[in-house]
Enzyme design. Structure first.
Site, mmCIF file in Angstrom:
data_model
loop_
_atom_site.group_PDB
_atom_site.id
_atom_site.type_symbol
_atom_site.label_atom_id
_atom_site.label_comp_id
_atom_site.label_asym_id
_atom_site.label_seq_id
_atom_site.Cartn_x
_atom_site.Cartn_y
_atom_site.Cartn_z
ATOM 1 N N LYS A 1 -6.399 -5.759 0.322
ATOM 2 C CA LYS A 1 -7.665 -6.386 1.469
ATOM 3 C C LYS A 1 -7.850 -7.546 0.722
ATOM 4 O O LYS A 1 -7.563 -8.250 -0.282
ATOM 5 C CB LYS A 1 -8.636 -5.648 0.941
ATOM 6 N N SER B 1 -15.020 -0.955 5.343
ATOM 7 C CA SER B 1 -14.756 -2.449 5.624
ATOM 8 C C SER B 1 -13.041 -2.632 5.355
ATOM 9 O O SER B 1 -12.453 -3.676 5.821
ATOM 10 C CB SER B 1 -15.432 -3.341 4.836
ATOM 11 N N SER C 1 -15.834 2.268 2.001
ATOM 12 C CA SER C 1 -14.988 1.151 2.813
ATOM 13 C C SER C 1 -13.462 1.341 2.452
ATOM 14 O O SER C 1 -12.837 0.811 3.052
ATOM 15 C CB SER C 1 -15.388 -0.249 2.227
#
Lengths: 97, 529
Positions: free
Chosen positions: B79, B154, B178
């Protein structure tokens, strides 16, 4: 609690953010709805409950004070938007006399 | 089976036996990215040259006869909120566009030391604030199961990359769900470890008392393998907890006989989609058939968790994001006469709408006169929520619930209504507030044949139990083997239209399908359906 345009102006100043008039109205409306939702917590009596700042209780974490290599100034400055020598350069901070 | 379809443990084994070279594996993944990422858009940066150079070095290492490391040659995606030395790290925000960190996050060092090859950085909601990846400052990522829907967020880029075979495994970060929610919505495995188990040095901070880094993988074995590599004490993160390293693979036994699994009634109330309810209900029956003892439990303060979270997380974020001031790195608004104007202009132009909304909310609840009414109140309710879990774990080995109340939703569906978007996190935020471990594992298909995730929550540092139950469930079912069918986006515009051909059959009601689950097409075929 209803959040007014004046509240938005004050908080925006604290947060160093700027909004145009349309955005301010939208922000006041959305924040009011969210704050109204979170006020649900007032249903609970928390008089004798202690606050929990972190899930894992840790006391002060100290390390030995020993000399170790740190970031090279050239590397530290590589992402700087503006620099002068070994310094970050910013627009004027103090009012000129 | 194609190379890019392998799990991390399968690929590592082939590399160890020298059946596959590391460069060959990395090229297979890079080709796959070139083939489908135009449609999925999981990556913000593909580190092609760095990955190939590291792959060649790994091949030379193996050629010299050095032993294969735990993740030898496994291409991993990160990420884009984890710092990678020499590779741009943006948090999917315009304010960090162009930022190239001068150091690696601890998890990056640990992955590379274990032989993993970082192949790229994945898209996310800006600063990890969101549940759909629509808040990315650059572009939205699409769900590989249906390109007209969100991948969750996310960590939507990491979950989509793993689901689309564009990464063998990935890391995400989980502040309120997330890692778990996008894993559920993309049909892959996602774990939020116990607070303090994985170092956050080099993870760009969102809400420091809630953020955790966790793996997103194709199966539970890979999850345990990745966790074993990234867990451990780090003196550079003062919230990292000193504990002995443990081998999470050893605990993976497919046996839940006699285990007490709590079913919290508050997690099965209103607001859950019927398809999700059916899939999770069938999963509970599977666990029961396997010999687990299901027990009704209550977590009475659950209804206050989301409100607590939406005070604590924005408050911490407003403080953490004060560092973006245009002085030392990132974007600076041009032509400002003085520093206060420069900072205000930089932040106003550099942050997106949701990030500004949360900074405003957090600044408001921390401001003079409101701190006690909001922030301090929320910290007290956090204590009550944690006590609920302590009580439940006195009677149960772990708890189960749906990961998300719905399957993946369509683009734009919740963008105008922040509160509706926040409700996506209703079953996941509690684990962050209490600091406990929780995993999401695929448990079937709900509305329109979209994946559903089963969440398993455990006691502090009891990843072993959580992973064991997830593993046993996975071994008894084969939802994790279902793959979305993606066509080569370069071959023509057709695949870009909105919906991808789907490998799994829809199972709207899901009733009576415990154990085996809905019929699915095996991975691989029907590429041009």
């Amino acid at each position: 609690m209803k959040i007014t345009i004046a509240d938005v102006d004050h908080v925006a100043m604290l947060a160093r953010l700027r909004f145009d008039e349309d955005e301010k109205a939208g922000m006041a409306e959305q924040l009011s709805r969210i704050v109204e939702y979170v006020e649900k917590l007032n249903e609970l009596d928390t008089g004798d409950v202690s606050p929990m700042a972190h899930a894992v209780p840790l006391r002060n974490v100290l390390r030995d004070d020993e000399v170790r290599p740190s970031l090279d100034p050239e590397e530290a400055l590589r992402n700087a938007p503006d620099r002068e020598g070994d310094f970050f350069r910013v627009p004027r901070i103090l009012e000129s006399e | 089976m194609r190379l890019y379809e392998l799990t991390a443990h399968e690929l590592k084994e082939k590399i160890e036996r020298r059946e596959v070279g590391v460069e060959e594996a990395v090229r297979a993944l890079l080709d796959r990215i070139a083939e489908v990422d135009e449609a999925v858009r999981a990556y913000v940066t593909v580190a092609r040259e760095q990955a190939l150079a590291k792959a060649r070095a790994a091949d030379e290492r193996l050629a010299r006869g050095e032993p294969a490391r735990p993740l030898e040659g496994v291409p991993v995606a990160l990420k884009d909120n984890m710092c990678t030395r020499g590779i741009e790290t943006t948090c999917s925000s315009r304010i960090l566009k162009g930022f190239v960190p001068p150091y690696d996050a601890t998890v990056v060092e640990l992955l590379e030391r274990a032989g993993a090859i970082i192949i790229g950085k994945t898209n996310m909601d800006e600063f990890a604030m969101g549940s759909s990846t629509e808040n990315s400052g650059f572009f939205p990522t699409r769900n590989p199961w249906d390109l007209g829907r969100v991948p969750g967020g996310s960590s939507g880029g990491s979950a989509a990359a793993v689901a689309a075979d564009e990464a063998v495994a990935a890391l995400g970060s989980d502040t309120g769900g997330s890692v778990r929610q996008p894993a559920a919505l993309c049909g892959v495995v996602g774990l939020k470890p116990t607070d303090g188990l994985v170092s956050r040095y080099g993870l760009i901070a969102f809400a420091s008392s809630l953020d955790q880094i966790g793996p997103i993988t194709k199966d539970v074995r890979d999850c345990a393998l990745m966790l074993g590599v990234i867990a451990g004490h780090d003196p550079r993160d003062s919230t990292s907890v000193p504990r002995k390293r443990c081998d999470h693979l050893k605990g993976l036994v497919p046996d839940v006989r006699g285990m007490r699994i709590g079913v919290p009634k508050e997690y099965f109330g209103e607001g859950m989609a019927p398809g999700v309810r059916a899939a999770v209900g069938a999963a509970l029956k599977t666990l029961q058939d396997m010999g687990a003892i299901l027990a009704d439990v209550s977590l009475p303060h659950s209804e206050y968790a989301l409100a607590t979270y939406y005070i604590v997380a924005p408050a911490e974020a407003s403080s953490n994001l004060a560092r973006y001031d245009g002085v030392r790195y990132g974007y600076r608004a041009p032509g400002c006469p003085d520093s206060v104007t420069m900072m205000t202009q930089t932040r106003s132009e550099g942050f997106g709408a949701e990030v500004k909304r949360r900074i405003m909310l957090g600044t408001y609840t921390l401001s003079a006169g409101y701190y006690e009414a909001y922030y301090l109140k929320a910290l007290k309710v956090r204590t009550l929520i944690t006590r609920d879990f302590d009580r439940a774990f006195e009677k149960c080995d772990c708890l189960v619930s749906p990961t998300s109340p719905t399957v993946a939703f369509r683009f734009g569906e919740k963008m105008d209504d922040p509160l509706a978007m926040y409700l996506s996190d209703i079953y996941t935020v509690t684990a962050n507030l209490a600091g406990i471990p929780a995993v999401s594992v695929p448990c079937g298909f709900g509305e329109d044949g979209m994946p559903v995730g089963l969440q398993i929550l455990g006691r502090h540092y009891d990843e072993a139990t959580v992973l064991r139950v997830a593993y046993a469930f996975e071994q008894a079912t084969d939802f994790h083997k279902a793959k979305p069918v993606l066509r080569d986006a370069r071959a023509g515009g057709a695949a870009m239209g909105g919906t991808a051909a789907r490998g799994a059959a829809a199972s709207g009601d899901g009733s009576g399908e415990a154990g085996g689950g809905p019929t699915r097409k095996p991975a691989g075929g029907e590429a041009d359906a």
